[in-house]
Design a protein around this motif. Structure first.
Motif, PDB file in Angstrom:
ATOM      1  N   ALA A 151     -14.616   1.099 -26.902  1.00 35.05           N
ATOM      2  CA  ALA A 151     -13.217   0.755 -26.636  1.00 35.05           C
ATOM      3  C   ALA A 151     -12.889   0.842 -25.150  1.00 35.05           C
ATOM      4  N   LEU A 152     -13.367   1.901 -24.500  1.00 37.96           N
ATOM      5  CA  LEU A 152     -13.083   2.074 -23.073  1.00 37.96           C
ATOM      6  C   LEU A 152     -13.819   1.045 -22.221  1.00 37.96           C
ATOM      7  N   LEU A 153     -15.109   0.886 -22.478  1.00 40.85           N
ATOM      8  CA  LEU A 153     -15.897  -0.040 -21.665  1.00 40.85           C
ATOM      9  C   LEU A 153     -15.400  -1.468 -21.815  1.00 40.85           C
ATOM     10  N   ALA A 154     -15.064  -1.862 -23.023  1.00 33.93           N
ATOM     11  CA  ALA A 154     -14.624  -3.246 -23.245  1.00 33.93           C
ATOM     12  C   ALA A 154     -13.315  -3.531 -22.517  1.00 33.93           C
ATOM     13  N   ILE A 155     -12.372  -2.597 -22.570  1.00 25.02           N
ATOM     14  CA  ILE A 155     -11.117  -2.792 -21.827  1.00 25.02           C
ATOM     15  C   ILE A 155     -11.393  -2.868 -20.326  1.00 25.02           C
ATOM     16  N   GLY A 156     -12.198  -1.931 -19.827  1.00 28.83           N
ATOM     17  CA  GLY A 156     -12.472  -1.901 -18.392  1.00 28.83           C
ATOM     18  C   GLY A 156     -13.193  -3.139 -17.900  1.00 28.83           C
ATOM     19  N   ILE A 157     -14.268  -3.534 -18.603  1.00 25.51           N
ATOM     20  CA  ILE A 157     -15.034  -4.709 -18.179  1.00 25.51           C
ATOM     21  C   ILE A 157     -14.197  -5.968 -18.304  1.00 25.51           C
ATOM     22  N   GLY A 158     -13.412  -6.078 -19.389  1.00 25.54           N
ATOM     23  CA  GLY A 158     -12.571  -7.251 -19.566  1.00 25.54           C
ATOM     24  C   GLY A 158     -11.525  -7.376 -18.477  1.00 25.54           C
ATOM     25  N   ALA A 159     -10.898  -6.251 -18.097  1.00 25.29           N
ATOM     26  CA  ALA A 159      -9.882  -6.296 -17.042  1.00 25.29           C
ATOM     27  C   ALA A 159     -10.487  -6.669 -15.700  1.00 25.29           C
ATOM     28  N   VAL A 160     -11.649  -6.118 -15.391  1.00 26.68           N
ATOM     29  CA  VAL A 160     -12.308  -6.450 -14.123  1.00 26.68           C
ATOM     30  C   VAL A 160     -12.726  -7.923 -14.098  1.00 26.68           C
ATOM     31  N   HIS A 161     -13.276  -8.401 -15.197  1.00 23.44           N
ATOM     32  CA  HIS A 161     -13.713  -9.801 -15.254  1.00 23.44           C
ATOM     33  C   HIS A 161     -12.517 -10.748 -15.146  1.00 23.44           C
ATOM     34  N   TRP A 162     -11.405 -10.366 -15.746  1.00 25.57           N
ATOM     35  CA  TRP A 162     -10.180 -11.169 -15.640  1.00 25.57           C
ATOM     36  C   TRP A 162      -9.753 -11.281 -14.170  1.00 25.57           C
ATOM     37  N   GLY A 163      -9.750 -10.141 -13.477  1.00 19.76           N
ATOM     38  CA  GLY A 163      -9.342 -10.161 -12.085  1.00 19.76           C
ATOM     39  C   GLY A 163     -10.282 -10.943 -11.194  1.00 19.76           C
ATOM     40  N   LYS A 164     -11.577 -10.862 -11.453  1.00 18.61           N
ATOM     41  CA  LYS A 164     -12.547 -11.531 -10.585  1.00 18.61           C
ATOM     42  C   LYS A 164     -12.711 -13.014 -10.899  1.00 18.61           C
ATOM     43  N   ALA A 165     -12.547 -13.392 -12.158  1.00 17.39           N
ATOM     44  CA  ALA A 165     -12.866 -14.768 -12.535  1.00 17.39           C
ATOM     45  C   ALA A 165     -11.654 -15.678 -12.641  1.00 17.39           C
ATOM     46  N   LEU A 166     -10.491 -15.162 -13.025  1.00 19.75           N
ATOM     47  CA  LEU A 166      -9.368 -16.036 -13.335  1.00 19.75           C
ATOM     48  C   LEU A 166      -8.110 -15.775 -12.506  1.00 19.75           C
ATOM     49  N   MET A 167      -7.863 -14.544 -12.116  1.00 20.86           N
ATOM     50  CA  MET A 167      -6.642 -14.277 -11.370  1.00 20.86           C
ATOM     51  C   MET A 167      -6.708 -14.873  -9.968  1.00 20.86           C
ATOM     52  N   HIS A 168      -5.541 -15.106  -9.414  1.00 21.95           N
ATOM     53  CA  HIS A 168      -5.444 -15.630  -8.054  1.00 21.95           C
ATOM     54  C   HIS A 168      -6.129 -14.678  -7.082  1.00 21.95           C
ATOM     55  N   GLU A 169      -6.934 -15.206  -6.159  1.00 23.73           N
ATOM     56  CA  GLU A 169      -7.708 -14.328  -5.290  1.00 23.73           C
ATOM     57  C   GLU A 169      -7.533 -14.622  -3.801  1.00 23.73           C
ATOM     58  N   ARG A 170      -6.595 -15.455  -3.440  1.00 21.43           N
ATOM     59  CA  ARG A 170      -6.414 -15.731  -2.015  1.00 21.43           C
ATOM     60  C   ARG A 170      -5.865 -14.494  -1.297  1.00 21.43           C
ATOM     61  N   GLU A 171      -6.352 -14.304  -0.069  1.00 22.66           N
ATOM     62  CA  GLU A 171      -5.925 -13.169   0.717  1.00 22.66           C
ATOM     63  C   GLU A 171      -4.499 -13.388   1.203  1.00 22.66           C
ATOM     64  N   GLY A 172      -3.769 -12.299   1.367  1.00 21.85           N
ATOM     65  CA  GLY A 172      -2.411 -12.382   1.847  1.00 21.85           C
ATOM     66  C   GLY A 172      -2.035 -11.135   2.611  1.00 21.85           C
ATOM     67  N   ILE A 173      -0.931 -11.217   3.310  1.00 22.91           N
ATOM     68  CA  ILE A 173      -0.433 -10.090   4.096  1.00 22.91           C
ATOM     69  C   ILE A 173       0.848  -9.581   3.455  1.00 22.91           C
ATOM     70  N   ASP A 174       0.884  -8.291   3.198  1.00 22.04           N
ATOM     71  CA  ASP A 174       2.070  -7.676   2.638  1.00 22.04           C
ATOM     72  C   ASP A 174       2.677  -6.770   3.702  1.00 22.04           C
ATOM     73  N   LEU A 175       3.663  -7.293   4.426  1.00 22.07           N
ATOM     74  CA  LEU A 175       4.289  -6.539   5.497  1.00 22.07           C
ATOM     75  C   LEU A 175       5.174  -5.435   4.927  1.00 22.07           C
ATOM     76  N   ARG A 176       5.138  -4.296   5.557  1.00 19.50           N
ATOM     77  CA  ARG A 176       5.927  -3.166   5.091  1.00 19.50           C
ATOM     78  C   ARG A 176       7.296  -3.168   5.776  1.00 19.50           C
TER      79      ARG A 176
END
Length: 357
Positions: free
Chosen positions: A109-134
């Protein structure tokens, strides 16, 4: 060109020399160094295979929600294993099987959630770099609108609402995952009996001798000197098969004070013998052993969370998180001068939360 954080205004010319800036009323001269390292900017953006090939993106999506479904299966399996492989008395093999299969389910249960979340972030989520000014936090309307816009953009870039299978499988995995913990924690309590009833009765009964822990030798009243403290167990405890379980409820601290130092309520006049008193060793906060006795102040201290009990006032709580006094064991002596119990404790021993409904 150097830029500030509020609109990109030039701070100093791009030269290698220091610039002296004089302001009227300044106590001194401010020196701004302009030979700072130039901002190299972002590296060229590299497209992922899922950005280029829609088939690869759909395959990654299938992998992710499959992992989340596997997490749900692992959580359900852990619950099923808890019931299918119970721990049996006097069977070490059952403990091994129970721990192994429950652990495998929780690990999946733990590994599947963790691996799935990481794969989602690396493969499908937006990945362009940006600047977040404070910027300083201000409670203005435009700040609120900007925060809402950031959440909207983040939702679009992650695809949380657009990729419904991934979203729903993740929510399902997160909902199901805590259930094995609920089942396992329930197993820490007595399964078929009311904990209040169990903790209301111990090995102590009328005539049971007080004996030293761990030797089990009886204690005479003459052995208990003024200011001394004895760790006490009921006579015969060491011969029982469930000795540890019984000791966890029946352990007692025995102390002798001057009789005039004791403030005894009317119903407890005969619960002590010539200044000798006995109190449960189990803290009424979370059940830690109250094993530290301060002779000068007659205070008992629980080392876990620093609850303190005043022996001169029937072990009332004077400090710490404990909510009620330590239960007192009524004692007297037999015909041979040995200390014995008058009865069992008259209230449940241990943590108070067992009595809450």
């Amino acid at each position: 060109m150097a830029q500030d954080d509020n609109g990109g205004h030039e701070l100093t010319p791009a030269s290698s020399s220091a610039v002296e800036v004089h302001r009227e009323g300044d106590p001194g001269t401010a020196v701004v160094l302009s030979d700072r390292v130039e901002n190299p900017g972002f590296p060229p953006h590299r497209m992922r295979v899922t950005d280029i090939d829609p088939k690869k993106a759909r395959r990654a999506e299938r992998v992710i929600y499959t992992l989340f479904y596997l997490s749900i299966a692992g959580s359900v399996w852990a619950i099923a294993a808890y019931m299918a492989f119970p721990i049996e008395d006097n069977d070490p093999g059952s403990v091994h099987l129970n721990n192994m299969f429950i652990g495998l389910g929780i690990a999946l249960a733990l590994l599947a959630i963790g691996i799935g979340a990481v794969h989602w972030g690396k493969a499908l989520m937006h990945e362009r770099e940006g600047i977040d000014l404070r910027h300083s936090t201000r409670g203005k309307e435009q700040t609120t609108e900007r925060a809402a816009e950031i959440f909207r953009i983040a939702d679009e870039e992650s695809g949380f609402n657009r990729r419904t299978l991934i979203r729903n499988s993740l929510i399902g995995a997160l909902v199901v995952f805590p259930l094995p913990a609920v089942v396992l924690f329930r197993g820490l309590a007595p399964q078929n009996e009311n904990p209040v009833t169990l903790l209301s009765h111990t090995m102590w009964k009328k005539g049971t001798r007080l004996t030293r822990d761990p030797s089990g030798t009886p204690i005479k009243a003459a052995d208990v000197t003024l200011g001394s403290a004895f760790h006490v167990i009921p006579e015969g405890l060491n011969e029982r098969e469930d000795a540890l379980e019984q000791k966890a409820k029946a352990a007692v601290l025995l102390m002798r004070l001057k009789p005039e130092d004791l403030h005894v309520s009317p119903g407890r006049r005969d619960w002590n013998y010539d200044g000798i008193v006995a109190y449960s060793k189990i803290c009424t906060h979370v059940g830690c052993p109250v094993a530290l006795y301060e002779q000068q102040t007659h205070h008992l201290l629980c080392p876990c969370h620093q609850s303190q009990f005043d022996i001169t006032h029937e072990a009332e709580v004077i400090f710490g998180p404990a909510k009620r006094p330590l239960p007192q064991l009524p004692i007297t002596i037999d015909s041979d001068g040995y200390l014995i119990a008058r009865s069992d404790f008259t209230e449940p021993v241990g943590p108070s939360f067992w009595e809450r409904s």
